[in-house]
Design a protein around this motif. Structure first.
Motif, PDB file in Angstrom:
ATOM      1  N   GLY A  28       0.819  -1.219   0.000  1.00 50.01           N
ATOM      2  CA  GLY A  28       0.000   0.000   0.000  1.00 50.01           C
ATOM      3  C   GLY A  28       0.841   1.254   0.000  1.00 50.01           C
ATOM      4  O   GLY A  28       0.591   2.186  -0.769  1.00 50.01           O
ATOM      5  N   TYR A  29       1.863   1.274   0.872  1.00 51.42           N
ATOM      6  CA  TYR A  29       2.750   2.433   0.905  1.00 51.42           C
ATOM      7  C   TYR A  29       3.492   2.615  -0.416  1.00 51.42           C
ATOM      8  O   TYR A  29       3.763   3.740  -0.850  1.00 51.42           O
ATOM      9  CB  TYR A  29       3.762   2.289   2.046  1.00 51.42           C
ATOM     10  N   LEU A  30       3.825   1.503  -1.042  1.00 49.43           N
ATOM     11  CA  LEU A  30       4.539   1.574  -2.322  1.00 49.43           C
ATOM     12  C   LEU A  30       3.666   2.199  -3.403  1.00 49.43           C
ATOM     13  O   LEU A  30       4.133   3.006  -4.212  1.00 49.43           O
ATOM     14  CB  LEU A  30       4.986   0.169  -2.748  1.00 49.43           C
ATOM     15  N   PHE A  31       2.389   1.842  -3.399  1.00 49.07           N
ATOM     16  CA  PHE A  31       1.479   2.376  -4.412  1.00 49.07           C
ATOM     17  C   PHE A  31       1.231   3.877  -4.240  1.00 49.07           C
ATOM     18  O   PHE A  31       1.055   4.600  -5.215  1.00 49.07           O
ATOM     19  CB  PHE A  31       0.146   1.614  -4.375  1.00 49.07           C
ATOM     20  N   ILE A  32       1.175   4.337  -2.998  1.00 52.61           N
ATOM     21  CA  ILE A  32       0.904   5.764  -2.773  1.00 52.61           C
ATOM     22  C   ILE A  32       2.172   6.598  -2.682  1.00 52.61           C
ATOM     23  O   ILE A  32       2.105   7.832  -2.619  1.00 52.61           O
ATOM     24  CB  ILE A  32       0.068   5.968  -1.486  1.00 52.61           C
ATOM     25  N   SER A  33       3.320   5.959  -2.679  1.00 56.75           N
ATOM     26  CA  SER A  33       4.581   6.686  -2.525  1.00 56.75           C
ATOM     27  C   SER A  33       4.861   7.685  -3.655  1.00 56.75           C
ATOM     28  O   SER A  33       5.439   8.749  -3.380  1.00 56.75           O
ATOM     29  CB  SER A  33       5.743   5.697  -2.415  1.00 56.75           C
ATOM     30  N   PRO A  34       4.496   7.420  -4.937  1.00 58.73           N
ATOM     31  CA  PRO A  34       4.781   8.433  -5.966  1.00 58.73           C
ATOM     32  C   PRO A  34       4.170   9.795  -5.669  1.00 58.73           C
ATOM     33  O   PRO A  34       4.812  10.827  -5.898  1.00 58.73           O
ATOM     34  CB  PRO A  34       4.171   7.817  -7.238  1.00 58.73           C
ATOM     35  N   PHE A  35       2.947   9.801  -5.135  1.00 59.30           N
ATOM     36  CA  PHE A  35       2.316  11.079  -4.811  1.00 59.30           C
ATOM     37  C   PHE A  35       3.110  11.817  -3.741  1.00 59.30           C
ATOM     38  O   PHE A  35       3.391  13.013  -3.866  1.00 59.30           O
ATOM     39  CB  PHE A  35       0.879  10.859  -4.328  1.00 59.30           C
ATOM     40  N   PHE A  36       3.471  11.102  -2.667  1.00 59.58           N
ATOM     41  CA  PHE A  36       4.167  11.760  -1.562  1.00 59.58           C
ATOM     42  C   PHE A  36       5.583  12.170  -1.952  1.00 59.58           C
ATOM     43  O   PHE A  36       6.099  13.186  -1.470  1.00 59.58           O
ATOM     44  CB  PHE A  36       4.189  10.839  -0.344  1.00 59.58           C
ATOM     45  N   ILE A  37       6.209  11.411  -2.827  1.00 54.05           N
ATOM     46  CA  ILE A  37       7.544  11.798  -3.302  1.00 54.05           C
ATOM     47  C   ILE A  37       7.463  13.083  -4.117  1.00 54.05           C
ATOM     48  O   ILE A  37       8.230  14.037  -3.907  1.00 54.05           O
ATOM     49  CB  ILE A  37       8.164  10.653  -4.137  1.00 54.05           C
ATOM     50  N   LEU A  38       6.513  13.135  -5.049  1.00 44.74           N
ATOM     51  CA  LEU A  38       6.340  14.343  -5.865  1.00 44.74           C
ATOM     52  C   LEU A  38       5.897  15.528  -5.008  1.00 44.74           C
ATOM     53  O   LEU A  38       6.350  16.660  -5.217  1.00 44.74           O
ATOM     54  CB  LEU A  38       5.325  14.080  -6.981  1.00 44.74           C
ATOM     55  N   PHE A  39       5.016  15.256  -4.041  1.00 46.04           N
ATOM     56  CA  PHE A  39       4.563  16.322  -3.155  1.00 46.04           C
ATOM     57  C   PHE A  39       5.720  16.858  -2.311  1.00 46.04           C
ATOM     58  O   PHE A  39       5.822  18.070  -2.078  1.00 46.04           O
ATOM     59  CB  PHE A  39       3.446  15.806  -2.249  1.00 46.04           C
ATOM     60  N   GLY A  40       6.585  15.963  -1.865  1.00 47.04           N
ATOM     61  CA  GLY A  40       7.739  16.400  -1.085  1.00 47.04           C
ATOM     62  C   GLY A  40       8.715  17.234  -1.903  1.00 47.04           C
ATOM     63  O   GLY A  40       9.246  18.238  -1.429  1.00 47.04           O
ATOM     64  N   ILE A  41       8.911  16.827  -3.166  1.00 48.38           N
ATOM     65  CA  ILE A  41       9.866  17.544  -4.022  1.00 48.38           C
ATOM     66  C   ILE A  41       9.316  18.891  -4.468  1.00 48.38           C
ATOM     67  O   ILE A  41      10.005  19.918  -4.406  1.00 48.38           O
ATOM     68  CB  ILE A  41      10.234  16.673  -5.243  1.00 48.38           C
TER      69      ILE A  41
END
Length: 309
Positions: A28-41
């Motif tokens: 689950g964390y892997l699937f939602i990680s792209p959003f949080f990575i882009l949001f962090g950057i």
């Protein structure tokens, strides 16, 4: 002996269940990680870096020089352009937001009437300005409000009114920019209100009609109270957008007396014209604080209104 065997058998089963749950969590964390990575950057990092820059003097080429609160103090005490930009932003926001939301509510109410034919066409038509290029909108409005050959001044001449220099006057510039904002966002808010209207029971309107209520009375006493959460949402969104208005004054022109200068336009000029990135960051954070204050005020007023009902 049997009890020990049962315990030994259940332990691997529990271990497998726990390991499966952990694997599910990781997936689950892997699937939602792209959003949080882009949001962090692109979200968190620029926000924190801007806060850091607001306490520095930096022209992007040299080393950032720490100046403390000097940028903020200068904004409040030695920068009349900041106060002018702030006043212009509030003026344009008031002129565009209040009429815009009222017009959107009336349009949505009309589109929700049973007697109206071709509803799909009208809904598409009122939403089209929102997806139209803002550059094209600015060119059209600049031509319409031209001093010599603009169609607005041409119409006003029939009533004996002299041509108005829209770009050269304080009120004229604010009216044109507000009209551009209204034209673009009225349809968007009307569609949101229309979605809310379709969730209101028709029995309420039928009962109101039996009691002799007019369309205006239905709008005031039924539609508006039941649409209050959606109205609050659009007010909040319009406030945030109005405080950050940039494209319209940039394309139409800020005028010779900076009567069209807004907070974001001033921020842009400080950063990318004068290369004062620290000063521009301070402006950005002050704008952020103003938006937060408006949002919290809106939430407090909402709770107060709901508590009195």
């Amino acid at each position: 002996m049997k009890q020990e065997l049962a315990t030994n058998k259940s332990a691997p089963i529990k271990t497998k269940k726990y390991s499966q749950k952990a694997a599910d969590r990781r997936s689950g964390y892997l699937f939602i990680s792209p959003f949080f990575i882009l949001f962090g950057i692109f979200g968190v990092f620029p926000l924190l870096f801007t806060a850091y820059l607001s306490f520095h003097k930096w022209d992007i080429l040299g080393t950032a020089e720490f100046v403390g609160f000097k940028n903020y103090i200068s904004l409040f005490t030695n920068d009349p352009l900041f106060w002018k930009a702030l006043g212009n932003t509030f003026s344009i926001w008031i002129l565009s937001t209040i009429p815009q939301l009222i017009a959107a509510l009336v349009i949505a109410f009309l589109l929700n009437q049973a007697f109206l034919k071709g509803k799909a066409f009208f809904r598409l038509s009122i939403f089209m300005p929102n997806v139209t290029s803002i550059v094209a909108v600015a060119i059209i409005f600049s031509a319409m409000f031209g001093t010599q050959y603009g169609i607005v001044n041409y119409v006003l001449s029939f009533f004996g009114i002299e041509p108005i220099n829209w770009k050269g006057s304080y009120v004229g510039t604010h009216v044109v920019i507000s009209a551009m904002v209204m034209w673009r966002w009225v349809g968007y808010n009307a569609i949101i209100y229309l979605a809310g209207l379709q969730g209101i029971s028709k029995d309420l309107y039928e009962a109101a009609i039996i009691d002799g209520a007019s369309k205006m009375q239905q709008l005031i006493y039924i539609t508006v109270p039941l649409l209050r959460p959606i109205i609050i949402f659009t007010v909040l969104q319009s406030t945030i957008g109005g405080m950050q208005i940039f494209t319209e004054p940039l394309l139409f022109g800020k005028g010779g007396n900076n009567q069209g200068l807004t907070m974001t336009l001033y921020l842009y000029e400080e950063a990318f014209t004068r290369f004062s990135f620290g000063y521009a960051s301070a402006i950005a954070w002050l704008l952020f604080i103003i938006i937060i204050i408006f949002s919290l005020t809106n939430v407090m007023l909402t709770r107060k209104i709901n508590s009195t009902d």
